[in-house]
Design a protein around this motif. Structure first.
Motif, mmCIF file in Angstrom:
data_model
loop_
_atom_site.group_PDB
_atom_site.id
_atom_site.type_symbol
_atom_site.label_atom_id
_atom_site.label_comp_id
_atom_site.label_asym_id
_atom_site.label_seq_id
_atom_site.Cartn_x
_atom_site.Cartn_y
_atom_site.Cartn_z
ATOM 1 N N UNK A 1 13.382 35.363 -1.443
ATOM 2 C CA UNK A 1 13.006 36.087 -2.661
ATOM 3 C C UNK A 1 12.726 35.129 -3.819
ATOM 4 N N UNK A 2 13.607 34.175 -4.053
ATOM 5 C CA UNK A 2 13.404 33.294 -5.205
ATOM 6 C C UNK A 2 12.179 32.408 -5.021
ATOM 7 N N UNK A 3 11.947 31.924 -3.821
ATOM 8 C CA UNK A 3 10.765 31.103 -3.559
ATOM 9 C C UNK A 3 9.480 31.884 -3.758
ATOM 10 N N UNK A 4 9.449 33.108 -3.263
ATOM 11 C CA UNK A 4 8.261 33.951 -3.422
ATOM 12 C C UNK A 4 8.039 34.255 -4.904
ATOM 13 N N UNK A 5 9.105 34.547 -5.636
ATOM 14 C CA UNK A 5 8.972 34.826 -7.077
ATOM 15 C C UNK A 5 8.431 33.606 -7.818
ATOM 16 N N UNK A 6 8.952 32.424 -7.516
ATOM 17 C CA UNK A 6 8.463 31.192 -8.153
ATOM 18 C C UNK A 6 6.992 30.961 -7.814
ATOM 19 N N UNK A 7 6.633 31.164 -6.570
ATOM 20 C CA UNK A 7 5.268 30.963 -6.114
ATOM 21 C C UNK A 7 4.300 31.911 -6.821
ATOM 22 N N UNK A 8 4.645 33.190 -6.852
ATOM 23 C CA UNK A 8 3.800 34.193 -7.514
ATOM 24 C C UNK A 8 3.675 33.882 -9.007
ATOM 25 N N UNK A 9 4.785 33.521 -9.643
ATOM 26 C CA UNK A 9 4.739 33.179 -11.069
ATOM 27 C C UNK A 9 3.807 31.994 -11.320
ATOM 28 N N UNK A 10 3.857 30.991 -10.436
ATOM 29 C CA UNK A 10 2.974 29.829 -10.590
ATOM 30 C C UNK A 10 1.507 30.239 -10.453
ATOM 31 N N UNK A 11 1.214 31.124 -9.495
ATOM 32 C CA UNK A 11 -0.155 31.612 -9.321
ATOM 33 C C UNK A 11 -0.637 32.399 -10.527
ATOM 34 N N UNK A 12 0.234 33.230 -11.071
ATOM 35 C CA UNK A 12 -0.108 34.032 -12.251
ATOM 36 C C UNK A 12 -0.343 33.120 -13.456
ATOM 37 N N UNK A 13 0.550 32.146 -13.643
ATOM 38 C CA UNK A 13 0.409 31.232 -14.788
ATOM 39 C C UNK A 13 -0.897 30.451 -14.724
ATOM 40 N N UNK A 14 -1.209 29.884 -13.562
ATOM 41 C CA UNK A 14 -2.438 29.102 -13.435
ATOM 42 C C UNK A 14 -3.672 30.007 -13.454
ATOM 43 N N UNK A 15 -3.571 31.167 -12.826
ATOM 44 C CA UNK A 15 -4.714 32.083 -12.740
ATOM 45 C C UNK A 15 -5.061 32.756 -14.048
ATOM 46 N N UNK A 16 -4.068 32.908 -14.906
ATOM 47 C CA UNK A 16 -4.232 33.478 -16.254
ATOM 48 C C UNK A 16 -5.134 34.708 -16.263
ATOM 49 N N UNK A 17 -6.243 34.633 -16.971
ATOM 50 C CA UNK A 17 -7.118 35.801 -17.167
ATOM 51 C C UNK A 17 -7.859 36.235 -15.896
ATOM 52 N N UNK A 18 -7.793 35.452 -14.825
ATOM 53 C CA UNK A 18 -8.465 35.861 -13.578
ATOM 54 C C UNK A 18 -7.563 36.718 -12.688
ATOM 55 N N UNK A 19 -6.292 36.916 -13.074
ATOM 56 C CA UNK A 19 -5.356 37.712 -12.276
ATOM 57 C C UNK A 19 -5.652 39.201 -12.462
#
Length: 182
Positions: free
Chosen positions: A50-68
Protein backbone atom coordinates in the motif's frame (compact mmCIF):
# COMPACT_ATOMS: atom_id res chain seq x y z
CA UNK A 1 -0.35 -11.78 -4.05
CA UNK A 2 -1.24 -8.20 -4.93
CA UNK A 3 -1.91 -6.05 -1.88
CA UNK A 4 -2.65 -2.76 -3.62
CA UNK A 5 -2.98 -1.28 -7.06
CA UNK A 6 -2.73 2.30 -8.20
CA UNK A 7 -3.37 3.98 -11.51
CA UNK A 8 -2.67 7.37 -13.04
CA UNK A 9 -4.34 8.39 -16.31
CA UNK A 10 -2.73 11.14 -18.40
CA UNK A 11 -3.85 13.29 -21.35
CA UNK A 12 -0.31 13.19 -22.76
CA UNK A 13 1.39 10.02 -23.98
CA UNK A 14 4.89 11.50 -23.65
CA UNK A 15 4.18 12.77 -20.14
CA UNK A 16 2.63 9.42 -19.22
CA UNK A 17 5.75 7.54 -20.28
CA UNK A 18 7.96 9.91 -18.29
CA UNK A 19 5.68 9.51 -15.27
CA UNK A 20 5.76 5.70 -15.56
CA UNK A 21 9.53 5.92 -15.21
CA UNK A 22 9.39 8.09 -12.08
CA UNK A 23 6.63 5.93 -10.60
CA UNK A 24 8.77 2.77 -10.65
CA UNK A 25 11.89 4.63 -9.54
CA UNK A 26 10.09 6.16 -6.54
CA UNK A 27 8.91 2.98 -4.83
CA UNK A 28 9.10 -0.81 -5.01
CA UNK A 29 6.15 -1.35 -7.36
CA UNK A 30 5.51 -3.44 -10.44
CA UNK A 31 4.01 -2.03 -13.62
CA UNK A 32 0.97 -4.12 -14.55
CA UNK A 33 -0.07 -1.90 -17.48
CA UNK A 34 1.61 1.08 -19.11
CA UNK A 35 0.05 1.87 -22.47
CA UNK A 36 -1.82 4.23 -24.70
CA UNK A 37 -5.61 4.28 -24.64
CA UNK A 38 -8.25 6.15 -26.60
CA UNK A 39 -8.37 9.06 -27.34
CA UNK A 40 -4.61 9.53 -27.16
CA UNK A 41 -4.28 9.14 -23.39
CA UNK A 42 -1.79 7.04 -21.40
CA UNK A 43 -2.35 4.91 -18.31
CA UNK A 44 0.07 3.48 -15.77
CA UNK A 45 -1.24 0.75 -13.44
CA UNK A 46 1.12 -0.43 -10.69
CA UNK A 47 0.94 -2.97 -7.87
CA UNK A 48 2.78 -3.51 -4.63
CA UNK A 49 2.35 -2.83 -0.94
CA UNK A 50 0.00 0.00 0.00
CA UNK A 51 2.64 2.56 0.94
CA UNK A 52 4.76 1.86 -2.14
CA UNK A 53 1.76 2.17 -4.46
CA UNK A 54 0.70 5.42 -2.74
CA UNK A 55 4.22 6.88 -3.11
CA UNK A 56 4.37 5.79 -6.74
CA UNK A 57 0.96 7.26 -7.63
CA UNK A 58 1.81 10.51 -5.81
CA UNK A 59 5.05 10.79 -7.79
CA UNK A 60 3.16 10.26 -11.06
CA UNK A 61 0.56 12.87 -10.12
CA UNK A 62 3.22 15.39 -9.06
CA UNK A 63 5.24 15.02 -12.26
CA UNK A 64 2.16 14.72 -14.50
CA UNK A 65 0.58 17.85 -13.03
CA UNK A 66 -1.98 19.31 -15.45
CA UNK A 67 -1.90 16.22 -17.71
CA UNK A 68 -3.45 13.99 -14.99
CA UNK A 69 -7.04 13.02 -15.86
CA UNK A 70 -7.74 10.77 -12.90
CA UNK A 71 -5.99 8.45 -10.43
CA UNK A 72 -6.59 6.02 -7.58
CA UNK A 73 -5.00 3.77 -5.01
CA UNK A 74 -7.00 0.71 -3.98
CA UNK A 75 -5.42 -0.84 -0.87
CA UNK A 76 -7.03 -4.29 -1.08
CA UNK A 77 -8.26 -4.77 -4.62
CA UNK A 78 -10.90 -7.47 -4.98
CA UNK A 79 -9.30 -10.58 -6.59
CA UNK A 80 -11.90 -10.66 -9.40
CA UNK A 81 -11.01 -7.20 -10.74
CA UNK A 82 -7.65 -7.71 -12.49
CA UNK A 83 -8.68 -10.89 -14.37
CA UNK A 84 -11.81 -9.12 -15.69
CA UNK A 85 -9.86 -6.23 -17.24
CA UNK A 86 -10.01 -6.64 -21.00
CA UNK A 87 -11.40 -10.17 -20.79
CA UNK A 88 -14.83 -11.64 -20.30
CA UNK A 89 -14.72 -13.88 -17.24
CA UNK A 90 -15.96 -17.37 -17.97
CA UNK A 91 -18.94 -17.34 -15.63
CA UNK A 92 -21.37 -20.23 -15.76
CA UNK A 93 -24.41 -18.64 -14.19
CA UNK A 94 -25.21 -15.18 -15.55
CA UNK A 95 -28.27 -13.65 -13.93
CA UNK A 96 -29.13 -9.96 -13.78
CA UNK A 97 -26.67 -7.56 -15.42
CA UNK A 98 -25.43 -4.28 -14.05
CA UNK A 99 -23.47 -1.84 -16.21
CA UNK A 100 -21.45 1.14 -15.01
CA UNK A 101 -20.06 3.49 -17.68
CA UNK A 102 -17.53 6.25 -16.93
CA UNK A 103 -15.40 8.88 -18.64
CA UNK A 104 -12.10 7.58 -17.21
CA UNK A 105 -10.28 4.30 -16.71
CA UNK A 106 -9.38 5.13 -13.11
CA UNK A 107 -12.96 5.91 -12.07
CA UNK A 108 -14.22 2.70 -13.70
CA UNK A 109 -11.74 0.39 -11.97
CA UNK A 110 -12.51 2.07 -8.65
CA UNK A 111 -16.25 1.73 -9.30
CA UNK A 112 -15.94 -1.94 -10.27
CA UNK A 113 -13.90 -2.73 -7.16
CA UNK A 114 -16.41 -0.96 -4.90
CA UNK A 115 -19.30 -2.71 -6.65
CA UNK A 116 -17.98 -6.24 -6.20
CA UNK A 117 -17.12 -5.50 -2.57
CA UNK A 118 -20.62 -4.08 -1.93
CA UNK A 119 -22.73 -6.91 -3.25
CA UNK A 120 -22.67 -10.58 -4.10
CA UNK A 121 -21.78 -9.91 -7.75
CA UNK A 122 -19.04 -10.90 -10.15
CA UNK A 123 -17.53 -8.81 -12.93
CA UNK A 124 -18.32 -10.33 -16.30
CA UNK A 125 -15.94 -7.88 -17.97
CA UNK A 126 -14.18 -4.56 -17.54
CA UNK A 127 -13.59 -2.67 -20.80
CA UNK A 128 -11.02 0.11 -20.55
CA UNK A 129 -11.12 2.93 -23.09
CA UNK A 130 -9.94 0.92 -26.10
CA UNK A 131 -11.85 1.85 -29.23
CA UNK A 132 -14.67 3.62 -27.38
CA UNK A 133 -13.53 7.22 -27.26
CA UNK A 134 -11.83 7.05 -23.89
CA UNK A 135 -14.88 5.80 -22.00
CA UNK A 136 -14.81 2.66 -19.87
CA UNK A 137 -17.47 0.27 -18.62
CA UNK A 138 -17.98 -2.81 -16.52
CA UNK A 139 -20.67 -5.48 -16.71
CA UNK A 140 -21.50 -7.21 -13.43
CA UNK A 141 -23.75 -10.17 -12.77
CA UNK A 142 -25.62 -11.64 -9.81
CA UNK A 143 -29.09 -11.65 -8.28
CA UNK A 144 -31.14 -8.53 -9.09
CA UNK A 145 -31.01 -7.03 -5.57
CA UNK A 146 -27.25 -7.61 -5.30
CA UNK A 147 -26.64 -6.13 -8.74
CA UNK A 148 -28.71 -3.04 -7.89
CA UNK A 149 -26.80 -2.50 -4.63
CA UNK A 150 -23.44 -3.06 -6.29
CA UNK A 151 -24.18 -0.73 -9.21
CA UNK A 152 -25.37 1.99 -6.82
CA UNK A 153 -22.21 1.70 -4.71
CA UNK A 154 -19.82 1.68 -7.68
CA UNK A 155 -21.66 4.45 -9.48
CA UNK A 156 -21.56 6.68 -6.41
CA UNK A 157 -17.75 6.73 -6.51
CA UNK A 158 -17.62 7.72 -10.18
CA UNK A 159 -20.39 10.25 -9.66
CA UNK A 160 -18.50 11.95 -6.81
CA UNK A 161 -15.65 12.58 -9.28
CA UNK A 162 -18.09 13.83 -11.92
CA UNK A 163 -17.08 10.97 -14.23
CA UNK A 164 -20.19 8.75 -14.25
CA UNK A 165 -21.90 8.54 -17.64
CA UNK A 166 -24.66 6.04 -16.91
CA UNK A 167 -25.63 3.08 -14.77
CA UNK A 168 -28.05 0.38 -15.88
CA UNK A 169 -29.52 -2.76 -14.31
CA UNK A 170 -31.10 -5.41 -16.56
CA UNK A 171 -33.07 -7.87 -14.37
CA UNK A 172 -33.60 -10.59 -16.99
CA UNK A 173 -31.15 -10.16 -19.88
CA UNK A 174 -31.94 -11.92 -23.15
CA UNK A 175 -29.85 -15.00 -23.85
CA UNK A 176 -28.72 -13.46 -27.13
CA UNK A 177 -27.42 -10.37 -25.27
CA UNK A 178 -25.49 -12.53 -22.81
CA UNK A 179 -23.93 -14.50 -25.69
CA UNK A 180 -22.85 -11.24 -27.34
CA UNK A 181 -21.02 -10.16 -24.17
CA UNK A 182 -19.04 -13.34 -23.50
Amino acid sequence: MIHAIGLVEFTSIAQGIECADIMVKTADVTILVAKTICPGKYIVLVSGDVSGVQQSVNAGIDLGAETVVDSFVIPNVHPSILPAIGNANKLKDIKALGIIETYSVASLIEAADAAVKAGDVEPLLIHLAFGIGGKSYTVLTGEVASVKAAVEEGSALASEKGLLIRQVVIPRPAKQLIESLV
